[in-house]
Design an enzyme around this catalytic site. Structure first.
Site, PDB file in Angstrom:
ATOM      1  N   GLY A  13       0.820  -1.218   0.000  1.00 21.27           N
ATOM      2  CA  GLY A  13       0.000   0.000   0.000  1.00 21.27           C
ATOM      3  C   GLY A  13       0.850   1.262   0.000  1.00 21.27           C
ATOM      4  O   GLY A  13       2.081   1.204   0.010  1.00 21.27           O
ATOM      5  N   SER A  84      -9.138  -0.040   3.369  1.00 16.77           N
ATOM      6  CA  SER A  84      -8.933   1.342   3.799  1.00 16.77           C
ATOM      7  C   SER A  84      -9.837   2.366   3.100  1.00 16.77           C
ATOM      8  O   SER A  84      -9.633   3.557   3.260  1.00 16.77           O
ATOM      9  CB  SER A  84      -7.466   1.721   3.561  1.00 16.77           C
ATOM     10  OG  SER A  84      -7.188   1.750   2.179  1.00 16.77           O
ATOM     11  N   LYS A 153     -11.979   0.403  12.835  1.00 17.97           N
ATOM     12  CA  LYS A 153     -10.727   1.004  13.326  1.00 17.97           C
ATOM     13  C   LYS A 153     -10.806   1.283  14.833  1.00 17.97           C
ATOM     14  O   LYS A 153      -9.801   1.180  15.533  1.00 17.97           O
ATOM     15  CB  LYS A 153     -10.430   2.303  12.571  1.00 17.97           C
ATOM     16  CG  LYS A 153      -9.874   2.088  11.170  1.00 17.97           C
ATOM     17  CD  LYS A 153      -8.437   1.596  11.224  1.00 17.97           C
ATOM     18  CE  LYS A 153      -7.835   1.464   9.838  1.00 17.97           C
ATOM     19  NZ  LYS A 153      -6.512   0.832   9.847  1.00 17.97           N
ATOM     20  N   TYR A 177      -4.676  11.251  10.292  1.00 19.23           N
ATOM     21  CA  TYR A 177      -5.653  11.922   9.444  1.00 19.23           C
ATOM     22  C   TYR A 177      -5.229  11.658   8.000  1.00 19.23           C
ATOM     23  O   TYR A 177      -4.162  11.089   7.745  1.00 19.23           O
ATOM     24  CB  TYR A 177      -5.680  13.417   9.785  1.00 19.23           C
ATOM     25  CG  TYR A 177      -6.414  13.673  11.087  1.00 19.23           C
ATOM     26  CD1 TYR A 177      -5.956  13.126  12.286  1.00 19.23           C
ATOM     27  CD2 TYR A 177      -7.590  14.420  11.118  1.00 19.23           C
ATOM     28  CE1 TYR A 177      -6.642  13.315  13.475  1.00 19.23           C
ATOM     29  CE2 TYR A 177      -8.284  14.622  12.310  1.00 19.23           C
ATOM     30  CZ  TYR A 177      -7.803  14.068  13.489  1.00 19.23           C
ATOM     31  OH  TYR A 177      -8.483  14.256  14.660  1.00 19.23           O
ATOM     32  N   ARG A 184      -0.876   7.429  -3.860  1.00 23.32           N
ATOM     33  CA  ARG A 184      -2.260   7.280  -3.406  1.00 23.32           C
ATOM     34  C   ARG A 184      -3.125   6.892  -4.604  1.00 23.32           C
ATOM     35  O   ARG A 184      -2.900   7.367  -5.729  1.00 23.32           O
ATOM     36  CB  ARG A 184      -2.705   8.637  -2.860  1.00 23.32           C
ATOM     37  CG  ARG A 184      -4.058   8.655  -2.208  1.00 23.32           C
ATOM     38  CD  ARG A 184      -4.038   8.042  -0.837  1.00 23.32           C
ATOM     39  NE  ARG A 184      -4.950   8.752   0.047  1.00 23.32           N
ATOM     40  CZ  ARG A 184      -5.565   8.155   1.058  1.00 23.32           C
ATOM     41  NH1 ARG A 184      -5.390   6.882   1.310  1.00 23.32           N
ATOM     42  NH2 ARG A 184      -6.355   8.856   1.841  1.00 23.32           N
TER      43      ARG A 184
HETATM   44  P1  NAP Z   1      -3.700   1.198   1.207  1.00 23.53           P
HETATM   45  O1  NAP Z   1      -2.831   1.888   0.218  1.00 23.53           O
HETATM   46  O2  NAP Z   1      -5.126   0.952   0.877  1.00 23.53           O
HETATM   47  O3  NAP Z   1      -3.008  -0.212   1.540  1.00 23.53           O
HETATM   48  C1  NAP Z   1      -3.686  -1.200   2.254  1.00 23.53           C
HETATM   49  C2  NAP Z   1      -2.791  -2.413   2.349  1.00 23.53           C
HETATM   50  O4  NAP Z   1      -3.452  -3.439   3.093  1.00 23.53           O
HETATM   51  C3  NAP Z   1      -2.420  -3.031   1.000  1.00 23.53           C
HETATM   52  O5  NAP Z   1      -1.050  -3.408   1.028  1.00 23.53           O
HETATM   53  C4  NAP Z   1      -3.304  -4.285   0.965  1.00 23.53           C
HETATM   54  O6  NAP Z   1      -2.750  -5.325   0.197  1.00 23.53           O
HETATM   55  C5  NAP Z   1      -3.271  -4.676   2.428  1.00 23.53           C
HETATM   56  N1  NAP Z   1      -4.335  -5.615   2.799  1.00 23.53           N
HETATM   57  C6  NAP Z   1      -5.666  -5.432   2.687  1.00 23.53           C
HETATM   58  N2  NAP Z   1      -6.302  -6.512   3.153  1.00 23.53           N
HETATM   59  C7  NAP Z   1      -5.364  -7.387   3.575  1.00 23.53           C
HETATM   60  C8  NAP Z   1      -5.393  -8.692   4.145  1.00 23.53           C
HETATM   61  N3  NAP Z   1      -6.551  -9.328   4.365  1.00 23.53           N
HETATM   62  N4  NAP Z   1      -4.221  -9.290   4.475  1.00 23.53           N
HETATM   63  C9  NAP Z   1      -3.052  -8.678   4.232  1.00 23.53           C
HETATM   64  N5  NAP Z   1      -2.957  -7.455   3.672  1.00 23.53           N
HETATM   65  C10 NAP Z   1      -4.104  -6.820   3.350  1.00 23.53           C
HETATM   66  O7  NAP Z   1      -3.662   1.951   2.607  1.00 23.53           O
HETATM   67  P2  NAP Z   1      -2.690   3.145   3.080  1.00 23.53           P
HETATM   68  O8  NAP Z   1      -3.206   4.423   2.530  1.00 23.53           O
HETATM   69  O9  NAP Z   1      -1.288   2.738   2.847  1.00 23.53           O
HETATM   70  O10 NAP Z   1      -3.013   3.165   4.632  1.00 23.53           O
HETATM   71  C11 NAP Z   1      -2.235   2.391   5.559  1.00 23.53           C
HETATM   72  C12 NAP Z   1      -3.056   2.183   6.824  1.00 23.53           C
HETATM   73  O11 NAP Z   1      -3.355   3.440   7.421  1.00 23.53           O
HETATM   74  C13 NAP Z   1      -4.403   1.494   6.603  1.00 23.53           C
HETATM   75  O12 NAP Z   1      -4.664   0.680   7.718  1.00 23.53           O
HETATM   76  C14 NAP Z   1      -5.389   2.628   6.557  1.00 23.53           C
HETATM   77  O13 NAP Z   1      -6.681   2.215   6.938  1.00 23.53           O
HETATM   78  C15 NAP Z   1      -4.762   3.582   7.569  1.00 23.53           C
HETATM   79  N6  NAP Z   1      -5.069   5.003   7.337  1.00 23.53           N
HETATM   80  C16 NAP Z   1      -4.727   5.562   6.172  1.00 23.53           C
HETATM   81  C17 NAP Z   1      -4.988   6.906   5.966  1.00 23.53           C
HETATM   82  C18 NAP Z   1      -4.586   7.594   4.685  1.00 23.53           C
HETATM   83  O14 NAP Z   1      -4.953   8.745   4.501  1.00 23.53           O
HETATM   84  N7  NAP Z   1      -3.830   6.948   3.816  1.00 23.53           N
HETATM   85  C19 NAP Z   1      -5.621   7.665   6.969  1.00 23.53           C
HETATM   86  C20 NAP Z   1      -5.940   7.037   8.160  1.00 23.53           C
HETATM   87  C21 NAP Z   1      -5.646   5.696   8.351  1.00 23.53           C
HETATM   88  P3  NAP Z   1      -3.141  -5.582  -1.362  1.00 23.53           P
HETATM   89  O15 NAP Z   1      -2.085  -4.862  -2.160  1.00 23.53           O
HETATM   90  O16 NAP Z   1      -3.071  -7.045  -1.483  1.00 23.53           O
HETATM   91  O17 NAP Z   1      -4.525  -5.027  -1.588  1.00 23.53           O
END
Ligand code: NAP
Length: 324
Positions: A13, A84, A153, A177, A184
């Site tokens: 991700g 996410s 969450k 946040y 992205r």
């Molecule tokens: P992202 O780009 O959507 O990445 C999500 C990751 O989770 C991907 O590597 C995905 O793998 C993996 N995943 C999903 N389901 C899974 C499973 N069952 N087993 C193993 N891996 C799994 O998210 P991000 O933006 O990097 O965010 C990182 C974390 O921060 C997340 O927990 C998100 O909810 C939290 N967060 C993000 C934001 C933001 O603004 N970015 C804000 C608040 C909180 P695949 O490649 O296989 O799909």
């Protein structure tokens, strides 16, 4: 000196890829938990392939988590994996709970059984606040989640706190946040806008449809956010921190800024489409960064304007080179 070992879930991700870069630079041995896919999802980490070790596992499968932890013996575990995307959590609420809530229970239980002295970071989210009763929010603001993602969450957050209290595990929650970057997905409004401004500039599109232009968000840069995550695990005692910019900007201001980067007047291209209004839009989600600033010395290194500019530039270059 023996290098520290870190295990990252969600390596493929946005945040996982930046965190892996940071840890490799710091001399860590980096392991990433990746779920099996029939086509490659390693696009964000290809450049790191010589420096990280990929281990197969899934948050849905307890035994795979235990195997991965036993094999990698990590000093630090960063749980960034989750479903996410908030709108999807309304159409797939049970699956969101399986990944984003129960997945964390499985992981915590695996740590407790296989590597109880590992330090654990849980990616919490400002969505736990939902419709908050105070602004800015602090680490003490009540959780009032308003969508299945926020509910999941909140569960994960409290399970981490409970394992800390009950089993003395070193567990920290980073309440992040929205944070953005060229990595992205374009389904998220910030990248949707910066990408569209670049497309329109290059003649590859001629309109951008958006929801509520007056919606305000607290946006920061993903590279800054992952640095905060790492800092949290370098402390002697675990604690929870908000990671945010502490400022809000409206979607309208974002659109103006992105189109001015490419020398265009946004009003000629942007239309408002109620189909993109987000249900139950939370009001004034903005984080107080007093605690993380005072205790860990963290603050964002990129301004809103710098983020917009670097993301528009990235898409201009990428789209020009691809000949799309
Ligand atoms: P992202 O780009 O959507 O990445 C999500 C990751 O989770 C991907 O590597 C995905 O793998 C993996 N995943 C999903 N389901 C899974 C499973 N069952 N087993 C193993 N891996 C799994 O998210 P991000 O933006 O990097 O965010 C990182 C974390 O921060 C997340 O927990 C998100 O909810 C939290 N967060 C993000 C934001 C933001 O603004 N970015 C804000 C608040 C909180 P695949 O490649 O296989 O799909």
């Amino acid at each position: 000196m023996v290098p520290k070992k870190a295990l990252i879930t969600g390596l493929t991700g946005q945040d996982g890829s930046y965190l892996a870069e940071l840890l490799v630079t710091k001399g860590y041995q980096v392991f990433g938990l990746v779920r099996r896919s029939s086509s490659s999802n390693l696009g964000r980490i290809t450049h790191l392939s010589d420096n990280i070790q990929i281990l197969s596992g899934d948050l849905l499968d307890q035994s795979s988590l235990m195997d991965v932890i036993t094999e990698s013996q990590p000093d630090e575990i960063y749980n960034l994996a989750s479903q996410s995307y908030v709108p999807l959590s309304w159409t797939q609420p049970a699956l969101t709970a399986e990944y984003t809530a129960l997945g964390v229970s499985r992981l915590l239980e695996s740590i407790r059984r296989c590597k109880p002295n590992a330090k654990f970071y849980q990616a919490s989210s400002s969505e736990v606040f939902g419709q908050p009763d105070e602004s800015p929010q602090t680490e003490r603001t009540a959780f009032r989640p308003r969508n299945p993602y926020g509910v999941a969450k909140a569960y994960a957050h409290w399970m981490t706190v409970n394992y800390r209290q009950k089993y003395n595990l070193y567990g920290c929650c980073g309440i992040t946040y929205t944070h953005e970057s060229p990595r992205r997905g374009t389904e998220f409004v910030f990248r949707k806008i910066t990408h569209a401004a670049a497309q329109i500039k290059l003649g590859l599109a001629n309109e951008l449809r958006l929801g509520n232009l007056d919606a305000r968000r607290d946006w920061c840069y993903a590279k800054d956010a992952v640095y905060g995550m790492w800092l949290m695990l370098q402390q002697e005692k675990p604690d929870d921190y908000i990671i945010a910019s502490g400022k809000t900007y409206s979607v309208r201001e974002l659109v103006e800024c992105a189109f001015s980067c490419v020398g265009l007047n946004w009003q000629d291209y942007v239309s408002v489409d109620p189909a993109f209004y987000r249900p139950d839009e939370p009001v004034q989600l903005v984080g107080s960064i007093d605690k993380i600033k005072t205790q860990l010395g963290w603050q964002p290194q990129h301004t809103f304007e710098q983020m917009v500019e670097l993301m528009v530039d990235y898409d201009l270059k990428k789209l020009s080179n691809s000949g799309a």
